[in-house]
Design a protein around this motif. Structure first.
Motif, PDB file in Angstrom:
ATOM      1  N   VAL A   1      -5.246   1.125  -4.050  1.00  0.00           N
ATOM      2  CA  VAL A   1      -4.643   1.716  -2.860  1.00  0.00           C
ATOM      3  C   VAL A   1      -5.673   1.789  -1.749  1.00  0.00           C
ATOM      4  O   VAL A   1      -6.783   2.297  -1.955  1.00  0.00           O
ATOM      5  N   ASN A   2      -5.313   1.274  -0.589  1.00  0.00           N
ATOM      6  CA  ASN A   2      -6.158   1.395   0.591  1.00  0.00           C
ATOM      7  C   ASN A   2      -5.465   2.326   1.575  1.00  0.00           C
ATOM      8  O   ASN A   2      -4.468   1.950   2.196  1.00  0.00           O
ATOM      9  N   PRO A   3      -5.955   3.565   1.723  1.00  0.00           N
ATOM     10  CA  PRO A   3      -5.259   4.531   2.588  1.00  0.00           C
ATOM     11  C   PRO A   3      -5.196   4.118   4.053  1.00  0.00           C
ATOM     12  O   PRO A   3      -4.366   4.627   4.800  1.00  0.00           O
TER      13      PRO A   3
ATOM     14  N   THR B   1     -10.346  11.499  -5.627  1.00  0.00           N
ATOM     15  CA  THR B   1      -9.265  10.859  -4.866  1.00  0.00           C
ATOM     16  C   THR B   1      -9.597   9.398  -4.614  1.00  0.00           C
ATOM     17  O   THR B   1      -8.743   8.513  -4.796  1.00  0.00           O
TER      18      THR B   1
ATOM     19  N   MET C   1       0.919   4.006  -2.896  1.00  0.00           N
ATOM     20  CA  MET C   1       0.634   5.399  -2.552  1.00  0.00           C
ATOM     21  C   MET C   1       1.726   6.328  -3.072  1.00  0.00           C
ATOM     22  O   MET C   1       1.439   7.424  -3.579  1.00  0.00           O
TER      23      MET C   1
ATOM     24  N   SER D   1       0.826  -1.202   0.000  1.00  0.00           N
ATOM     25  CA  SER D   1       0.000   0.000   0.000  1.00  0.00           C
ATOM     26  C   SER D   1       0.864   1.257   0.000  1.00  0.00           C
ATOM     27  O   SER D   1       0.567   2.227  -0.706  1.00  0.00           O
TER      28      SER D   1
ATOM     29  N   PHE E   1      -7.689   5.999  -5.877  1.00  0.00           N
ATOM     30  CA  PHE E   1      -7.284   4.924  -4.973  1.00  0.00           C
ATOM     31  C   PHE E   1      -7.807   3.577  -5.467  1.00  0.00           C
ATOM     32  O   PHE E   1      -7.069   2.585  -5.511  1.00  0.00           O
ATOM     33  N   GLN E   2      -9.092   3.533  -5.839  1.00  0.00           N
ATOM     34  CA  GLN E   2      -9.698   2.281  -6.284  1.00  0.00           C
ATOM     35  C   GLN E   2      -9.074   1.787  -7.579  1.00  0.00           C
ATOM     36  O   GLN E   2      -8.842   0.591  -7.755  1.00  0.00           O
TER      37      GLN E   2
END
Length: 258
Positions: free
Chosen positions: A126-128, A117, A88, A84, A121-122
């Motif tokens: 990306v999983n914040p 945003t 990021m 991740s 991410f999707q």
């Protein structure tokens, strides 16, 4: 980033409150009552003691082995965190473009900012919040480790290498801070200066985390500092073994695309 920090602080507060419900100077036994004692402190105290007895009551070696075991259990979460973090870093230029596009502070613009945003991410997987998982899991383990050390007489009474497990040492905190810095530095390796500027929180953590852990280790029993040293050394090896193959795979994929 702000949400992750608030989540970590809130969780720390809950765990600290839970840990504070029991006296540190009260010995832990299989008859100790309460969720914190029965499901966190006593099992860890028992595991450390049982492992030590297998190796001639070497409690220092036991802490090393138990720490490695805990890190192995947490390995899937840490790998997820590494992936991740790398993802990021890769999308920082695109993320910066979206922020500049929706720089206005009105509610409608901020809503569009959050929407694009999340789409970014999707799209990139990306999983914040993935970076919070290891921290969330390790908080109760760390506090339980402290309680197990302080409330198990056998641990405090034994020595390991040059230090007494129940007393403060002045070399281990330096080692803990050094390995923390090294692990953070390795995680940032391979990123450009532009990416680092776009992620100031990573640069801040590079220096803050070693200082925080190093200073804290000066006030805790050396057994806890030993846990930090071994855990961070494990994280250095893990980062090298996991991150480098991931970077090589990405570089190969990029070369094939060309």
């Amino acid at each position: 980033m702000r949400k992750k920090v608030l989540l970590a602080v809130a969780l720390f507060g809950v765990v600290a409150l839970l840990a504070g419900c029991t006296e540190v100077d009260q010995e832990i036994t299989n008859e100790s009552t309460g969720i914190w004692n029965q499901y966190f402190v006593y099992p860890l105290s028992w595991l450390i003691t049982y492992t030590a007895e297998m190796f001639g009551e070497d409690y220092g070696l036991s802490i090393v082995l138990v720490t490695v075991l805990i890190r192995l259990v947490l390995l899937p979460l840490n790998i997820k965190q590494l992936r991740s973090s790398k993802a990021m870093q890769a999308i920082q230029p695109q993320l910066q473009e979206i922020r500049e596009k929706y720089s206005s502070k009105d509610a409608k613009t901020q809503q569009k900012l959050q929407q694009e945003t999340m789409e970014l991410f999707q799209k990139n997987g990306v999983n914040p919040l993935a970076g919070c998982l290891p921290v969330i899991v390790q908080m109760p383990i760390l506090i339980a480790f402290y309680h197990a050390i302080m409330r198990t007489a056998e641990i405090k009474e034994h020595s390991f290498l040059w230090f007494q497990l129940g007393e403060v040492d002045y070399i281990l905190p330096i080692l803990a801070a050094a390995f923390t810095f090294l692990q953070q530095k390795i995680m940032m390796a391979g990123t450009s200066s532009t990416q680092n500027q776009m992620m100031p929180q990573m640069t801040m953590m590079l220096y803050m985390m070693p200082v925080m852990i190093g200073v804290a280790a000066f006030f805790f029993p050396s057994a806890l500092a030993l846990y930090w040293v071994v855990g961070n050394l494990f994280m250095v090896a893990q980062t090298l073994l996991v991150r480098n193959p991931m970077m090589a795979k990405d570089a190969q994929s990029g070369g094939n695309k060309k």
